[in-house]
Design a protein around this motif. Sequence first.
Motif, PDB file in Angstrom:
ATOM      1  N   LYS A 222      55.192 -28.721  21.052  1.00 22.31           N
ATOM      2  CA  LYS A 222      55.796 -29.924  20.460  1.00 22.31           C
ATOM      3  C   LYS A 222      57.146 -29.600  19.825  1.00 22.31           C
ATOM      4  O   LYS A 222      58.063 -30.437  19.843  1.00 22.31           O
ATOM      5  CB  LYS A 222      54.838 -30.544  19.432  1.00 22.31           C
ATOM      6  CG  LYS A 222      53.660 -31.258  20.077  1.00 22.31           C
ATOM      7  CD  LYS A 222      52.877 -32.081  19.060  1.00 22.31           C
ATOM      8  CE  LYS A 222      51.892 -33.003  19.757  1.00 22.31           C
ATOM      9  NZ  LYS A 222      51.164 -33.876  18.816  1.00 22.31           N
ATOM     10  N   ARG A 225      59.778 -29.652  22.552  1.00 21.10           N
ATOM     11  CA  ARG A 225      59.571 -30.787  23.458  1.00 21.10           C
ATOM     12  C   ARG A 225      60.888 -31.240  24.093  1.00 21.10           C
ATOM     13  O   ARG A 225      61.922 -31.319  23.432  1.00 21.10           O
ATOM     14  CB  ARG A 225      58.952 -31.950  22.683  1.00 21.10           C
ATOM     15  CG  ARG A 225      58.609 -33.153  23.555  1.00 21.10           C
ATOM     16  CD  ARG A 225      57.970 -34.273  22.761  1.00 21.10           C
ATOM     17  NE  ARG A 225      57.446 -35.304  23.652  1.00 21.10           N
ATOM     18  CZ  ARG A 225      56.950 -36.461  23.245  1.00 21.10           C
ATOM     19  NH1 ARG A 225      56.905 -36.748  21.950  1.00 21.10           N
ATOM     20  NH2 ARG A 225      56.483 -37.330  24.115  1.00 21.10           N
ATOM     21  N   GLU A 227      61.467 -34.487  26.128  1.00 21.20           N
ATOM     22  CA  GLU A 227      60.842 -35.723  26.585  1.00 21.20           C
ATOM     23  C   GLU A 227      61.474 -36.225  27.883  1.00 21.20           C
ATOM     24  O   GLU A 227      62.691 -36.181  28.060  1.00 21.20           O
ATOM     25  CB  GLU A 227      60.981 -36.795  25.489  1.00 21.20           C
ATOM     26  CG  GLU A 227      60.125 -38.022  25.716  1.00 21.20           C
ATOM     27  CD  GLU A 227      60.242 -39.008  24.564  1.00 21.20           C
ATOM     28  OE1 GLU A 227      59.268 -39.717  24.295  1.00 21.20           O
ATOM     29  OE2 GLU A 227      61.325 -39.068  23.946  1.00 21.20           O
ATOM     30  N   ARG A 248      52.725 -28.246  28.686  1.00 21.90           N
ATOM     31  CA  ARG A 248      54.141 -28.614  28.630  1.00 21.90           C
ATOM     32  C   ARG A 248      54.351 -30.008  29.216  1.00 21.90           C
ATOM     33  O   ARG A 248      55.069 -30.827  28.672  1.00 21.90           O
ATOM     34  CB  ARG A 248      54.960 -27.561  29.385  1.00 21.90           C
ATOM     35  CG  ARG A 248      56.397 -27.924  29.711  1.00 21.90           C
ATOM     36  CD  ARG A 248      57.212 -28.248  28.467  1.00 21.90           C
ATOM     37  NE  ARG A 248      57.172 -27.164  27.525  1.00 21.90           N
ATOM     38  CZ  ARG A 248      57.446 -27.295  26.222  1.00 21.90           C
ATOM     39  NH1 ARG A 248      57.731 -28.492  25.727  1.00 21.90           N
ATOM     40  NH2 ARG A 248      57.407 -26.261  25.409  1.00 21.90           N
ATOM     41  N   VAL A 251      52.907 -32.719  26.793  1.00 18.86           N
ATOM     42  CA  VAL A 251      53.703 -32.882  25.570  1.00 18.86           C
ATOM     43  C   VAL A 251      55.043 -33.554  25.865  1.00 18.86           C
ATOM     44  O   VAL A 251      55.520 -34.386  25.090  1.00 18.86           O
ATOM     45  CB  VAL A 251      53.917 -31.504  24.891  1.00 18.86           C
ATOM     46  CG1 VAL A 251      54.990 -31.591  23.817  1.00 18.86           C
ATOM     47  CG2 VAL A 251      52.606 -31.007  24.296  1.00 18.86           C
ATOM     48  N   ASP A 252      55.623 -33.230  27.010  1.00 20.00           N
ATOM     49  CA  ASP A 252      56.954 -33.761  27.333  1.00 20.00           C
ATOM     50  C   ASP A 252      56.925 -35.178  27.890  1.00 20.00           C
ATOM     51  O   ASP A 252      57.975 -35.822  27.997  1.00 20.00           O
ATOM     52  CB  ASP A 252      57.643 -32.850  28.356  1.00 20.00           C
ATOM     53  CG  ASP A 252      58.121 -31.549  27.747  1.00 20.00           C
ATOM     54  OD1 ASP A 252      57.979 -31.388  26.521  1.00 20.00           O
ATOM     55  OD2 ASP A 252      58.628 -30.679  28.484  1.00 20.00           O
ATOM     56  N   ASP A 257      52.525 -40.014  23.562  1.00 15.66           N
ATOM     57  CA  ASP A 257      52.247 -39.307  22.317  1.00 15.66           C
ATOM     58  C   ASP A 257      50.751 -39.354  22.014  1.00 15.66           C
ATOM     59  O   ASP A 257      50.109 -40.393  22.142  1.00 15.66           O
ATOM     60  CB  ASP A 257      53.026 -39.941  21.159  1.00 15.66           C
ATOM     61  CG  ASP A 257      54.518 -39.657  21.267  1.00 15.66           C
ATOM     62  OD1 ASP A 257      54.867 -38.592  21.785  1.00 15.66           O
ATOM     63  OD2 ASP A 257      55.310 -40.516  20.845  1.00 15.66           O
TER      64      ASP A 257
END
Length: 497
Positions: A222, A225, A227, A248, A251-252, A257
């Motif tokens: 995180k 991250r 996104e 990964r 989280v991305d 979320d």
Amino acid sequence: MIAHVRILSLKLIILHISTCFVILQLGSVYKLAFGPKSFVVISDPSVARHILRENTFSYDKGVLADILEPIMGKGLIPAGLDTWKQRRKVIAPGFHSAFLEAMIRVFTDCSERTVAKFEKFIEGGNAQGKTIELDLEAEFSSLSLDVIGLAVFNYDFGSVTEESPVIKAVYGTLFEAEHRSTFYIPYWNLPFARWIFPRQRKFHSDLMVINKCLDGLIKNAKETREEADVEKLQQRDYSSLKDASLLRFLVDMRGADVDDRQLRDDLMTMLIAGHETTAAVLTWAIFLLAQNPSKMRKAQEEVDSVLGGKKPTLECLKNLEYIRLIIAEALRLYPQPPLLIRRSLQADKLPGGYKGHEEGYEIPAGTDIFISVYNLHRSPYFWDQPNEFEPERFLIPKTSDGIKGWKGFDPTRSPGALYPNEVMADFSFLPFGGGQRKCVGDQFALLESTVVLALFLRKFDIELKGSPDDVKLVTGATIHTKNGLWCKIRGRTEALY
């Protein structure tokens, strides 16, 4: 009316529904009583199809969820329908083609570690005329644990060459999951059980060790991250990405979320489920090949021809047809898991199945159901010579032979599929379940098994240490051996790689 059988032990229940003669004696739908509790056992593809695909959301995981919730929380396997729908939408895109291609390199690297370990035991790879004896089930278990660690949450367990507190905790948790799946009294739910029983104290201590490790990995992911939308995540250059793990990806993912506890449950589920399946299928594939030297030679010749001295790629695996068929046949004869568990959320009417009642079977809400994958895979009604190891069987269509409600086996029914599946077999073959709640990691596990088996057969000749009868089965959450798969291993004298 559903036929009734009474039995006195939960372990005997699992053994009973993993013994194909019951189909011939009791039919493909019958009720098994255990004390005041009873289960409906299904050994018919049309009934399995009804539960798994046609009426999916009328069933949840029932007993399985009760057992696994303390271990996996709200991970995909034990999760209720609402949580499952949310998490599958997030997790399933993570197993995209670019990720799987990157994972082939992980499978290869971890396999080569084990190969190098074996070669070191056989004096630095000069294996001609020299033999070692090893428990391949244990070796495959370590290898698959390393794969899951790197692929799912970018953590190198290094279990092939060393042992750490985290590895010990992982195995402790795996043993507890197995224990809970076969023990007939859920004593772990008693008040203060976690403090009274040494086994439960150790289990909760193991969970704390693993959760601390996972929490640290989640925190790190995180903090770094990046996104992005799902489409962009799937187009990443995973070949050059330092962290290509599924964590990964999760989280991305933009708009996905989720709290750390849910991520931890997801990771724990994939750790346990992914590790167990691959280690088991490789164990039984070797067990079967060792009893069929001509088939082992055929597999080795294919590996030599397709791979030579190269590292595996996805394109290579597409040409390893016989290796892929061996993996599928090992899963047919020794399915992982041997049964699928469901509980009806509402009253339903099951089809009668082959040689069952024409009008079908009424079941009330709350009925616990065991779909015996083992029985389906070895049924003489749906497979020719069902107990024989014949990987080539998946290349040949099989008509339904007048079996009402079953379409037979047809490889063309699932064009482009690398491996046989439930669609080709019309639910007489369920290595990863079927329908909406089919395992999302099926291709991951199949490709991993193919890479590992190919690399081992390229380097080594393998035979059983003793008689096949010495290899005793233990049936629970998976089918594994009682005392390991001890084999004699030597370097291939004809191998040039």
